[in-house]
Design an enzyme around this catalytic site. Structure first.
Site, PDB file in Angstrom:
ATOM      1  N   ARG A  39      12.329   4.510  -6.590  1.00 24.83           N
ATOM      2  CA  ARG A  39      13.773   3.682  -6.062  1.00 24.83           C
ATOM      3  C   ARG A  39      15.361   4.338  -5.721  1.00 24.83           C
ATOM      4  NH1 ARG A  39      17.105  -0.848  -7.850  1.00 24.83           N
ATOM      5  NH2 ARG A  39      19.068  -0.988  -5.892  1.00 24.83           N
ATOM      6  N   ASN A  68      10.461  -6.899  -3.301  1.00 24.08           N
ATOM      7  CA  ASN A  68      10.888  -6.276  -1.572  1.00 24.08           C
ATOM      8  C   ASN A  68      10.060  -5.155  -1.630  1.00 24.08           C
ATOM      9  OD1 ASN A  68      13.150  -7.612  -1.812  1.00 24.08           O
ATOM     10  ND2 ASN A  68      14.270  -6.808  -3.648  1.00 24.08           N
ATOM     11  N   CYS A 127      13.049 -15.147  -2.508  1.00 25.41           N
ATOM     12  CA  CYS A 127      15.353 -14.006  -3.020  1.00 25.41           C
ATOM     13  C   CYS A 127      15.732 -15.071  -3.095  1.00 25.41           C
ATOM     14  CB  CYS A 127      15.364 -14.005  -1.261  1.00 25.41           C
ATOM     15  SG  CYS A 127      16.766 -12.005  -1.276  1.00 25.41           S
ATOM     16  N   HIS A 179      17.110 -11.293   3.542  1.00 30.63           N
ATOM     17  CA  HIS A 179      17.808 -10.136   4.188  1.00 30.63           C
ATOM     18  C   HIS A 179      18.742  -9.266   5.280  1.00 30.63           C
ATOM     19  CE1 HIS A 179      16.952  -7.507   0.082  1.00 30.63           C
ATOM     20  NE2 HIS A 179      17.242  -9.482  -0.480  1.00 30.63           N
ATOM     21  N   TYR A 237      23.439  -8.052   2.705  1.00 33.29           N
ATOM     22  CA  TYR A 237      22.885  -7.351   3.325  1.00 33.29           C
ATOM     23  C   TYR A 237      23.141  -6.885   5.289  1.00 33.29           C
ATOM     24  CZ  TYR A 237      19.747  -6.841  -0.340  1.00 33.29           C
ATOM     25  OH  TYR A 237      19.855  -6.609  -1.632  1.00 33.29           O
TER      26      TYR A 237
HETATM   27  C1  G6P Z   1      19.457  -8.474  -5.007  1.00 29.62           C
HETATM   28  C2  G6P Z   1      18.270  -8.543  -3.671  1.00 29.62           C
HETATM   29  C3  G6P Z   1      17.253  -8.323  -4.254  1.00 29.62           C
HETATM   30  C4  G6P Z   1      17.041  -6.564  -4.815  1.00 29.62           C
HETATM   31  C5  G6P Z   1      18.826  -6.695  -6.185  1.00 29.62           C
HETATM   32  C6  G6P Z   1      18.675  -4.994  -6.041  1.00 29.62           C
HETATM   33  O1  G6P Z   1      19.921  -9.954  -5.586  1.00 29.62           O
HETATM   34  O2  G6P Z   1      18.820  -9.765  -3.036  1.00 29.62           O
HETATM   35  O3  G6P Z   1      16.213  -8.150  -3.210  1.00 29.62           O
HETATM   36  O4  G6P Z   1      16.246  -6.244  -5.647  1.00 29.62           O
HETATM   37  O5  G6P Z   1      19.587  -7.459  -5.422  1.00 29.62           O
HETATM   38  O6  G6P Z   1      19.566  -5.353  -7.518  1.00 29.62           O
HETATM   39  P1  G6P Z   1      19.829  -3.802  -8.774  1.00 29.62           P
HETATM   40  O7  G6P Z   1      19.994  -4.325  -9.821  1.00 29.62           O
HETATM   41  O8  G6P Z   1      18.087  -3.750  -8.602  1.00 29.62           O
HETATM   42  O9  G6P Z   1      20.624  -3.098  -7.783  1.00 29.62           O
END
Ligand code: G6P
Length: 433
Positions: free
Chosen positions: A94, A148, A170, A200, A253
């Site tokens: 990531r 995701n 989601c 998103h 987003y």
């Molecule tokens: C949001 C999105 C999710 C994503 C998450 C990431 O809630 O809707 O799809 O996985 O944020 O969160 P993080 O704490 O991993 O950055």
């Protein structure tokens, strides 16, 4: 009677959420068995999370048999629900999705732009294998996909895997409903939002409070600068002109698409100060796992709410509860369009309010896309199709076209440079290319 849930990616730090959700709903959704599944690399985390989940269930005195394993096929036997929350390549991958595009001057984000494309490339083949296993071993089970990019992954599975009982979820629609409730000073259960679009990239078009149309009031409040963003995204707010002209509630987003330059500036600054979001999450995970190890901890710690996906379990557990009990209530999910938005093909996956029964989601008609966002949504859906094709075939030209067609990239020479850099960086997880 048995009711079995298998959590793929069970060693995730998010797992206490889903365990809490199951415990809270146990009267109506009496799960008898939960199996947490992970891969070798996640073994240690799985053990820690498994022990915590066990303590949570014991404290709640629920008759749920819990186990954890690396043997996915064994775990799937007699499953009724299979939830997925995996990250192929972990947070290290990531971080590359976030950092490399930024180095080339583009948005670096785990579900949008080049990062989102590569997360799809890494993830789709792996989940395709899972769907095949589910279809063979527990053909009646529902796959509840949180992985995701959730919309793209769900469309890939529904179109190209043998298993058709797949629903994408989601927490963004959930967050929007909750923030809207806060804005209007009411309870989230009183709020209904008509969602239009895709994961998103979904807009709210109408807001009702107990059946009364409050869209104008919410839009006015948004214009006053109120906003709602999860922990992982910037919160720049929206201009009055944008809200007035579109008459739509954007989701957080959308800042990437409609405020690209400002977000880029903020993200570059954040990168310098704190590293990528993945790196921030790595630190957060470290402290979460320290907490999880504490044998006296028997509940989901508050600190988990610092993750962007906080409260996702409410979404997943409510969905499973409604399927199990044939509730026919309305929830927002990612499912086949089937005519709900006539401008899009029937087999496109959209994020849409749907009636949930034991036969799965039945999308509620949305009607035509507003002219203001029609072009964007067409482009995004066409782009997603290319991403899915490239994920499965490993075709370089399709991957390149996906980069060119993505509104956050577009520039042809950079598309190639960025594509090549990311293909190289992620090559261990991209056997199809
Ligand atoms: C949001 C999105 C999710 C994503 C998450 C990431 O809630 O809707 O799809 O996985 O944020 O969160 P993080 O704490 O991993 O950055």
């Amino acid at each position: 009677m048995t009711l079995k849930l298998v959590v793929i990616g069970g060693g995730s730090s998010y797992t206490p959420e889903i365990i809490e959700g199951i415990i809270l709903r146990h009267d109506s959704f009496p799960v008898t068995e939960i199996v947490l599944v992970d891969v070798e690399a996640g073994k240690q985390k799985l053990e820690i999370v498994g022990q915590l989940a066990k303590r949570m269930i014991e404290k709640a005195k629920k008759p749920i048999q819990l186990s954890w394993t690396l043997d996915r096929r064994e775990a799937l036997k007699q499953a009724d629900f299979v939830s997925t929350q995996i990250r192929v390549g972990g947070l290290a991958a990531r971080s590359k999705d976030e950092r490399i595009p930024l180095e080339y001057g583009y948005i670096g984000q785990e579900t949008n732009g080049a990062g989102g494309i590569f997360k799809a490339f890494r993830t789709i083949p792996v989940l395709m294998e899972l769907a095949k296993d589910v279809h063979e071993i527990c053909p009646n089970a529902w796959i509840i996909n949180f992985t995701n990019p959730a919309g793209i992954v769900t469309e890939a599975l529904l179109k190209h895997s043998p298993h058709k009982k797949v629903i994408g979820v989601c927490n963004i629609p959930y967050n929007m409903r909750h923030s809207t409730a806060e804005i209007l000073n009411t309870k989230p259960e009183n709020i209904m939002i008509e969602f239009i679009g895709m994961n998103h990239y979904v807009f709210g078009r109408k807001v009702w409070v107990n059946g009364v149309d409050y869209t104008t009031e919410v839009l006015a409040k948004l214009k006053e600068g109120l906003d709602y963003s999860p922990a992982n995204i910037v919160n720049l707010g929206w201009s009055q002109t944008f809200i007035k002209a579109t008459s739509l509630l954007p989701n957080p987003y959308h800042q990437y698409y409609f405020q690209t330059a400002q977000v880029l500036k903020k993200d570059v600054q954040a990168l310098k100060e704190n590293g990528t979001r993945a790196e921030v999450v790595q630190q957060l995970e470290k402290s979460l796992f320290e907490l999880y190890k504490n044998p006296d901890l028997c509940e989901k710690p508050k600190e988990l709410e610092e993750r962007g996906g906080a409260f996702y379990s409410d979404v997943a557990c409510s969905l499973m509860d409604s399927i199990y009990n044939n509730k026919a209530d309305v929830q927002t999910v990612n499912t086949l369009n089937n005519g709900a938005i006539p401008d899009l093909s029937e087999d496109a996956v959209i994020e849409v309010n749907s009636v949930i029964t034991k036969n799965g989601p039945q999308p509620i008609v949305v009607g035509s896309l507003p002219d203001s966002v029609k072009g964007h949504i067409y482009q995004m859906k066409a782009f997603e199709k290319l991403v899915i094709r490239a994920s499965i075939t490993g075709n370089y030209e399709d991957a390149y076209l996906a980069m060119v067609m993505n509104p956050l990239i577009g520039e042809e020479a950079d598309s190639k440079r960025l594509l090549d850099a990311l293909l190289e960086a992620h090559k261990d997880y991209l056997p199809q290319f």
